[in-house]
Design an enzyme around this catalytic site. Structure first.
Site, PDB file in Angstrom:
ATOM      1  N   GLN A 119     -41.176 -10.371  -8.311  1.00 30.80           N
ATOM      2  CA  GLN A 119     -40.899 -10.278  -9.751  1.00 30.80           C
ATOM      3  C   GLN A 119     -41.860 -11.200 -10.526  1.00 30.80           C
ATOM      4  OE1 GLN A 119     -37.655 -10.747  -7.675  1.00 30.80           O
ATOM      5  NE2 GLN A 119     -38.150  -8.600  -7.373  1.00 30.80           N
ATOM      6  N   GLY A 158     -41.712  -4.288  -5.246  1.00 29.19           N
ATOM      7  CA  GLY A 158     -42.591  -3.261  -4.678  1.00 29.19           C
ATOM      8  C   GLY A 158     -43.994  -3.838  -4.734  1.00 29.19           C
ATOM      9  N   HIS A 159     -44.518  -4.268  -3.604  1.00 29.83           N
ATOM     10  CA  HIS A 159     -45.826  -4.941  -3.556  1.00 29.83           C
ATOM     11  C   HIS A 159     -46.833  -4.016  -2.872  1.00 29.83           C
ATOM     12  CE1 HIS A 159     -43.834  -9.177  -3.923  1.00 29.83           C
ATOM     13  NE2 HIS A 159     -43.566  -8.379  -4.933  1.00 29.83           N
ATOM     14  N   PRO A 204     -41.793   4.839 -15.462  1.00 30.33           N
ATOM     15  CA  PRO A 204     -42.985   4.447 -16.222  1.00 30.33           C
ATOM     16  C   PRO A 204     -42.841   2.998 -16.682  1.00 30.33           C
ATOM     17  CG  PRO A 204     -41.826   6.298 -17.283  1.00 30.33           C
ATOM     18  CD  PRO A 204     -41.024   5.898 -16.100  1.00 30.33           C
ATOM     19  N   LYS A 225     -49.321  -8.989  -7.180  1.00 25.89           N
ATOM     20  CA  LYS A 225     -49.089 -10.084  -6.220  1.00 25.89           C
ATOM     21  C   LYS A 225     -49.376  -9.650  -4.780  1.00 25.89           C
ATOM     22  CE  LYS A 225     -44.849 -10.288  -7.745  1.00 25.89           C
ATOM     23  NZ  LYS A 225     -44.934  -9.376  -8.905  1.00 25.89           N
ATOM     24  N   THR A 231     -39.259   2.146  -8.110  1.00 33.99           N
ATOM     25  CA  THR A 231     -38.409   3.209  -8.663  1.00 33.99           C
ATOM     26  C   THR A 231     -39.215   4.366  -9.273  1.00 33.99           C
ATOM     27  OG1 THR A 231     -38.349   2.061 -10.779  1.00 33.99           O
ATOM     28  CG2 THR A 231     -36.548   1.578  -9.240  1.00 33.99           C
ATOM     29  N   ASP A 284     -45.052  -7.003 -11.147  1.00 33.90           N
ATOM     30  CA  ASP A 284     -46.077  -5.981 -10.932  1.00 33.90           C
ATOM     31  C   ASP A 284     -47.467  -6.421 -11.387  1.00 33.90           C
ATOM     32  OD1 ASP A 284     -43.989  -4.379 -10.007  1.00 33.90           O
ATOM     33  OD2 ASP A 284     -43.613  -3.553 -12.007  1.00 33.90           O
TER      34      ASP A 284
END
Ligand code: GDP
Ligand code: IMO
Ligand code: MG
Length: 423
Positions: A223, A40-41, A303, A16, A300, A13
């Site tokens: 990742q 998740g990009h 936090p 990228k 997801t 995160d």
């Protein structure tokens, strides 16, 4: 060299997706090489916000080929859904190729992922994304995985899918968990396979032909370094090689073709899921960073844990990845802080070290040693060149570059494409 690689240097995160989109301005092909829809990009263009999970972040630049490489584990239902949604939003998905050698993820692997997590004692949970990533890579290593090529032959795919699903169902019954409704699931898999089949290709040939033709290629890591299965904070890692070497195996590119390695670094640190995090801030300042940075998982919604910049971890990361140029993201999130801390060493059992320890016992005993740097207390979101950065922001970045022994190549001061400048 015609192949550059962009990797996350922290716990994922780092930004990228945004950077891939920015760099793709001058690129012909973007290749994802590992991971799956655990990623998740996020890419923000104008008023539009996209979160990509499997489709490479080059998709927003017309004509750029987007390759989902052999090193990925691909949930076909998720990929088909993502492509259909992008298409609905007006993007051309015909530029996508899915590797015939990629491994498929099915519902039974997702349920196994969730079951394993549920059965663990709290100190053993990884905090996975429950996307079936670990079980799918395990099946690949066990040589029982189902590959992309099978999407082209529905009769064979159905046979393989049902065989594997039955094996998993036995395990679910033994564990007292619900069995998978194989017939119902097959209907969904079949629809996804029919949609994806025309996109399945030998992408190793596509990529290597592009290299030969002198095309510019950018490999998109998912990742981050500390989630790498070999080099990360094992066992609190993902199940693939997230580091630069993964681009060679996960895309079928020989090491001699690799040129510039871009290491993406957030100006502070975040982590989602369990595992050691030496500079984590467990007090209000961590919560303040989370709110200022909008640190909630793109996959997801969890936090993200937040903390100060860790130069010990990032320096090791730059070494393993062979980072040539740093891209520093989210500088703007620190705009309002009166002082910042950078972790420059660790104290473990009274001994000071600048090397990242490997044992999980040592990793949990780390006391970070900080250097304090004055904040800049002014907005950076509108800044478009290095010379216009506040002096203390320059000092912060220069100190980080010195500590991690790399050059700063790009600075990002907001989520949008244009909030970026080269140094
Ligand atoms: P990735 O997984 O590395 O692609 O990163 P994510 O998309 O999961 O998380 C990065 C988040 O930060 C996203 O919401 C981005 O839109 C946002 N972002 C990226 N660069 C910047 C930046 O320089 N400043 C700010 N404020 N947000 C950024
Ligand atoms: P991007 O590409 C942040 C974390 C999970 C968990 C661990 C293992 O967006 O940076 P998995 O589902 O892979 O078996 O979970 O890895 N994780 C990520 N954390 N960003 C990601 O991807 C991640 N993908 C997996 O939270 O701790
Ligand atoms: Mg992400």
């Amino acid at each position: 060299m015609s192949v550059d690689v962009l990797v996350g240097t922290q716990w994922g995160d780092e930004g990228k997706g945004k950077l891939i989109d920015v760099l793709t301005r001058d690129i012909d092909m973007v290749v994802r090489f590992q991971g799956g829809n655990n990623a998740g990009h996020t890419v923000e263009i104008g008023k539009e916000k996209y979160v990509l999970h499997l489709v490479p972040s080059g998709i927003f630049r017309p004509g750029v080929a987007c390759i989902v490489g052999n090193g990925l584990v691909v949930d076909p239902i998720s990929l088909a859904g993502e492509m259909q949604e992008l298409s609905r939003r007006g993007l051309d998905v015909s530029v996508i190729e899915l590797s015939c050698k990629s491994q498929m993820i099915f519902q039974y692997q997702k349920e196994m992922d969730a079951l394993k997590e549920a059965k663990c004692s709290s100190d053993k949970k990884i905090g996975t994304t429950k996307r079936g990533i670990g079980p799918a890579y395990a099946d690949k290593a066990h040589r029982v995985g189902i590959r992309g090529i099978e999407l082209k032959n529905l009769t064979k795919l159905e046979k393989l899918f049902r065989e594997q699903a039955l094996i998993y169902n036995k395990v679910f019954v033994e564990a007292g968990a619900a069995e998978l409704d194989i017939d119902a699931e097959w209907v969904k898999v079949k629809a996804a396979a029919e949609y994806l089949a025309p996109f399945v290709k030998d992408t190793v040939l596509t990529v290597n032909r592009a290299i030969k033709a002198g095309k510019k290629i950018l490999c998109e890591g998912a990742q981050g370094m500390w989630l790498d299965i070999d080099h990360g904070t094992y066992p609190y890692v993902t199940s693939s090689n997230t580091t630069t070497g993964g681009a060679c195996t996960g895309a079928g590119i020989a090491p001699k073709h690799i040129g510039t390695v871009w290491g993406v670094m957030k100006a502070y640190t975040t982590r989602v899921g369990e595992g050691p995090f030496p500079t984590e801030l467990l007090d209000q300042s961590g919560e303040d960073l989370r709110q200022a940075g909008g640190e909630f998982g793109a996959t997801t919604g969890r936090p993200r844990r937040c903390g100060w910049f860790d130069a010990v971890a990032c320096s090791y990361s730059c070494m393993v990845n062979g980072v040539d140029k740093l891209t520093m993201t989210k500088m703007d999130v620190l705009d309002d802080l009166s002082e910042l801390k950078i972790c420059t060493a660790y104290e473990i059992d009274g001994v000071i070290t600048k090397d990242m320890p490997t044992s999980s016992e040592e990793l949990t005993k780390i006391k970070p040693i900080y250097e304090t740097i004055a904040g800049w207390n002014s907005p950076t979101t509108g800044i478009r060149k290095w010379d216009d950065l506040p002096e203390n922001a320059k000092k912060y970045l220069e100190r980080i570059a010195e500590l991690v022994d790399s050059e700063i190549g790009i600075v990002s001061v907001g989520p949008k494409r244009e909030q970026t400048f080269s140094v």
